[in-house]
Every structure is written in structure tokens, then in C-alpha cells.
Scaffold this active site. Structure first.
Site, PDB file in Angstrom:
ATOM      1  N   LYS A   1      58.978  22.675  48.116  1.00 43.50           N
ATOM      2  CA  LYS A   1      58.934  21.403  48.520  1.00 43.50           C
ATOM      3  C   LYS A   1      60.357  20.966  49.364  1.00 43.50           C
ATOM      4  O   LYS A   1      61.181  21.814  49.251  1.00 43.50           O
ATOM      5  CB  LYS A   1      58.622  20.415  47.577  1.00 43.50           C
ATOM      6  CG  LYS A   1      57.313  20.647  46.975  1.00 43.50           C
ATOM      7  CD  LYS A   1      55.936  20.452  47.939  1.00 43.50           C
ATOM      8  CE  LYS A   1      54.662  21.200  47.552  1.00 43.50           C
ATOM      9  NZ  LYS A   1      53.944  20.684  46.407  1.00 43.50           N
TER      10      LYS A   1
HETATM   11  C1  PLP Z   1      52.703  20.591  45.485  1.00 40.66           C
HETATM   12  C2  PLP Z   1      51.616  19.775  45.797  1.00 40.66           C
HETATM   13  C3  PLP Z   1      51.343  19.189  44.632  1.00 40.66           C
HETATM   14  C4  PLP Z   1      51.663  19.282  43.108  1.00 40.66           C
HETATM   15  O1  PLP Z   1      53.120  19.256  43.094  1.00 40.66           O
HETATM   16  P1  PLP Z   1      53.490  19.944  41.515  1.00 40.66           P
HETATM   17  O2  PLP Z   1      55.159  19.350  41.747  1.00 40.66           O
HETATM   18  O3  PLP Z   1      53.658  21.407  41.998  1.00 40.66           O
HETATM   19  O4  PLP Z   1      52.567  19.495  40.703  1.00 40.66           O
HETATM   20  C5  PLP Z   1      50.417  17.991  44.710  1.00 40.66           C
HETATM   21  N1  PLP Z   1      49.783  17.726  46.154  1.00 40.66           N
HETATM   22  C6  PLP Z   1      50.279  18.138  47.202  1.00 40.66           C
HETATM   23  C7  PLP Z   1      49.741  17.577  48.413  1.00 40.66           C
HETATM   24  C8  PLP Z   1      51.124  19.427  47.024  1.00 40.66           C
HETATM   25  O5  PLP Z   1      51.427  20.129  48.126  1.00 40.66           O
END
Ligand code: PLP
Length: 380
Positions: A184
Site C-alpha cells: 500500500k
Molecule cells: C488491501 C486492501 C484491503 C485489505 O487491507 P489489509 O490491511 O490487508 O487487511 C481492503 N480493501 C482493499 C480495497 C484493499 O486493496
């Protein structure tokens, strides 16, 4: 050709993060404590919201936000089919039912017109996803929510730096949930955050995140002396640790610098690919800001190569790519459980079948970017 494989979505980590992690390890306090609280405060300051609760993932953040809103069995929550599975799974974890809506083809975000069609007497909330970092149709969704008395729980996993009409995230929804997973815009390896202006909900989320105990571990064992705790609900184990917050504190300070670097790469891709038979990301709405989380191109019949062959040929040239995402309603669990089928969400299906995401991270060097450009132009 490159010597090494260009991994899709590599994080940009500096010496500051490394030094802070080492200092935390030597401090004797590794779990939820002062650095987690500092991280919550600095994140709230960045967004300009009143309360932030740090948790173990965005999935946990979404789950607890919906629990704080009182969502549970018998309720329905409207979510785009074009998203990562965690958005829908978090709804299922509350006992509620995810109801999919289609996206618009150009923005790839949830279509307010389809949201309207999906509302029933059981609908409790809309869970929009600021897809790839692009703000959703905030005004339209807020109007629908107001009219039908629905909560909005924002999935801002892609969208920390996103702005809508000049305003930052955290101000459009009852709760806004962020992800600090490794790929992210900023990372704590694993981690998430809920931003809200509702004090009661923020407190409830913090209690839920740590076993349902009335005081968190930090307050219990601080130098203020031992404090007894009471379990007020059967909570979860969703807390963030000071080890993770150590990384997050420095990632947050570099957020805007890294955003600028991704914007630079975004602009290079846009100008290098504009003459190719590919559909590039839609322009960003006036006075809004894209977080530039993912750069996805759409392959069409004019491209002369299928999406999967395109990816294969980039991989052969040591360029990693991704698909974000295969439409959720086509995955076996959701189609078998809820009866969805091919054709239910044409735009989501088109996005899922024809887009590929190119390497896109502040950690890319100029040479990396040049390699991607050369490889893409070579394939097309
Ligand atoms: C990565 C992601 C999540 C989940 O995030 P985590 O921190 O891995 O639980 C939820 N929604 C979207 C759109 C994502 O890309």
C-alpha cells in the site's frame, strides 16, 4: 533486458524506519504502547479528524467499524463487486450480507445509480472503495445515504492521500478505513487504521480491538501503576504493536514525498503510453486528488494482444504486473453462496477481464520506469 525481476509493488523503506524499529526492540516495549498511540495521533493530525484507532489490518478496521455501527445478522451492506475480497469478507464477518453493485467503466468506482437499485429494507450501510486511489462519487453517495438513513463505511485502503473537492479522506464517511499492508501507499508490514469523528465509536473500536478489555495493555502496565481491567464484550485480537507503529511513524512523514514521486511516474506513463492502443486511467476530477496507488491500463481489441498474453510477455521481460481485481461476484464463494453469475455486473467484469496494473511505487528508480515503458511499448 533487465538483470533482475522488477517485483510488483515494492515498499520504499529508509534508514529512519530501520533505526526506529531497532530502538523499539531495545526499549523493552514491543507491543501496543506509546508509539502506537503517537502514530494514531499523528495520523489523525494528517487527516484533520478527531479520532484514529490503529489496528492490525484494514480488514480488521472495516470489521470493527461495522460492529461499532451495530451492523450484524439480517443486515445488508452494499459494496462494489470490483474490489479486493477483504471489503466483502469484513461484511460477512459481522454476520451481515454483502450486496454487490457495479462500477462505472471509466472511473471503476462504485456506481451510485446501481447502489440505489440495490437498496432494500435491510440495507444498513454502503461500503465504497476509493479504487486505485481515485475518490468515489462522494456527493451522490452521501445523498443516497441521507435519504435512506444508511451509514457510509469507507474502504480507503488505496486512498490515504486522496482528496475530494479539496478535502482529505476521513470526512466523507462515518468511519474511514486504511491499510498499511506492504504494497500500500505506506506500510507497517501489516496494519490498519480507522478514522472517525465519533468518539463513542472510536472508543468502542479500541475496546473491540483488544479482547473487549476496558483498558488497553499500555494503560495497565504503564508507570502509573497496575490497573485492573474488565472485559465488557467478547472482543478480538486486532491491536497494532509498537514495532509496526515504529515503521508507520516514518512512513507517514514520507507520505507526501512518496506521493510526489508516484505522481511523477504516473505522468511519465501517461505521456509515454498516450499514443498506444490502450485505455489509460481516466483524468482526475477538478479540485480532487488521486492517491496514485495503482496504475492500471485497459487492453482492448485494438491492442492486438490479450490481457493475459500482455502480462506473460511483460513477465518474460522481467516486469512484474498485477490484476486489481477479478470481479468478486465471479469468485466461487460469492457466486455459490449468493447466487451471482456472469453478466450480473458488466462493467466490473470488463475491468476484471481487461486491466493490468504496471509496477508503480516510490521505490522505482528512473531506470526501472524506463524498463517498464520500453517493455510495454515493445509488447504493444
Ligand atoms: C488491501 C486492501 C484491503 C485489505 O487491507 P489489509 O490491511 O490487508 O487487511 C481492503 N480493501 C482493499 C480495497 C484493499 O486493496
Amino acid at each position: 533486458m533487465r538483470d533482475n525481476f522488477l517485483v510488483f509493488g515494492s515498499p520504499a523503506i529508509g534508514q529512519e524506519e530501520i533505526d526506529e524499529v531497532v530502538a523499539t526492540m531495545k526499549s523493552g516495549w514491543l507491543g501496543t504502547g506509546p508509539k502506537t498511540h503517537q502514530f494514531e495521533q499523528e495520523f489523525a493530525d494528517y487527516l484533520g479528524v478527531k479520532y484514529c484507532a490503529a489496528v492490525s489490518s484494514c480488514t480488521a478496521a472495516l470489521h470493527l467499524s461495522m460492529l461499532a455501527a451495530g451492523i450484524g445478522p439480517g443486515d445488508e451492506v452494499i459494496v462494489p463487486s470490483m474490489t479486493f475480497c477483504a471489503s466483502a469478507n469484513a461484511i460477512i464477518h459481522t454476520g451481515a450480507t454483502p450486496v454487490f453493485a457495479d462500477c462505472t467503466l471509466s472511473e471503476m468506482t462504485i456506481d451510485p445509480l446501481d447502489v440505489k437499485r440495490k437498496i432494500t429494507s435491510r440495507t444498513k450501510a454502503i461500503l465504497p472503495v476509493h479504487f486505485h486511489g481515485r475518490p468515489v462519487f462522494v456527493k451522490e453517495l452521501q445523498e443516497i445515504a441521507r435519504e435512506h438513513g444508511l451509514f457510509i463505511i469507507d474502504d480507503a485502503a488505496h486512498a490515504i492521500e486522496t482528496q475530494y473537492k479539496g478535502e482529505k479522506m476521513g470526512h466523507f464517511a462515518d468511519c474511514t478505513c486504511f491499510s498499511f499492508y506492504v504494497t500500500k501507499n505506506m506500510t507497517t508490514v501489516e496494519g490498519g487504521m480507522v478514522a472517525t469523528n465519533n468518539k463513542e465509536w472510536a472508543d468502542r473500536i479500541k475496546v473491540f480491538a483488544l479482547h473487549g478489555m476496558s483498558k488497553d495493555a499500555w494503560s495497565r502496565y504503564s508507570d502509573k501503576g497496575y490497573r485492573h481491567y474488565q472485559v465488557v464484550m467478547p472482543g478480538f485480537k486486532y491491536n497494532m504493536t509498537d514495532m509496526q507503529a515504529s515503521i508507520g511513524l516514518h512512513q507517514l512523514r514520507k507520505l507526501e514525498k512518496n506521493w510526489l514521486r508516484r505522481k511523477e511516474i504516473w505522468d511519465i506513463y501517461n505521456s509515454e503510453f498516450k499514443d498506444l492502443p490502450l485505455i489509460l486511467p481516466a483524468p482526475v476530477e477538478e479540485n480532487s486528488r488521486h492517491a496514485y496507488h495503482l496504475y492500471a491500463v485497459r487492453v482492448t481489441e485494438d491492442t492486438g494482444v490479450s490481457r493475459d498474453d500482455f502480462m506473460q510477455r511483460l513477465h518474460e521481460q522481467k516486469i512484474g504486473t498485477g490484476v486489481h481485481y477479478t470481479a468478486l461476484h465471479l469468485h466461487p464463494y460469492y457466486s455459490e453462496t449468493y447466487g451471482y453469475k456472469m453478466g450480473d455486473f458488466p462493467n466490473s467484469e470488463a475491468v476484471g477481464d481487461t486491466t493490468l496494473s504496471l509496477p508503480f511505487s516510490a521505490a522505482l528508480t528512473d531506470d526501472d520506469v524506463e524498463d517498464v515503458v520500453r517493455a510495454v511499448r515493445g509488447v504493444v
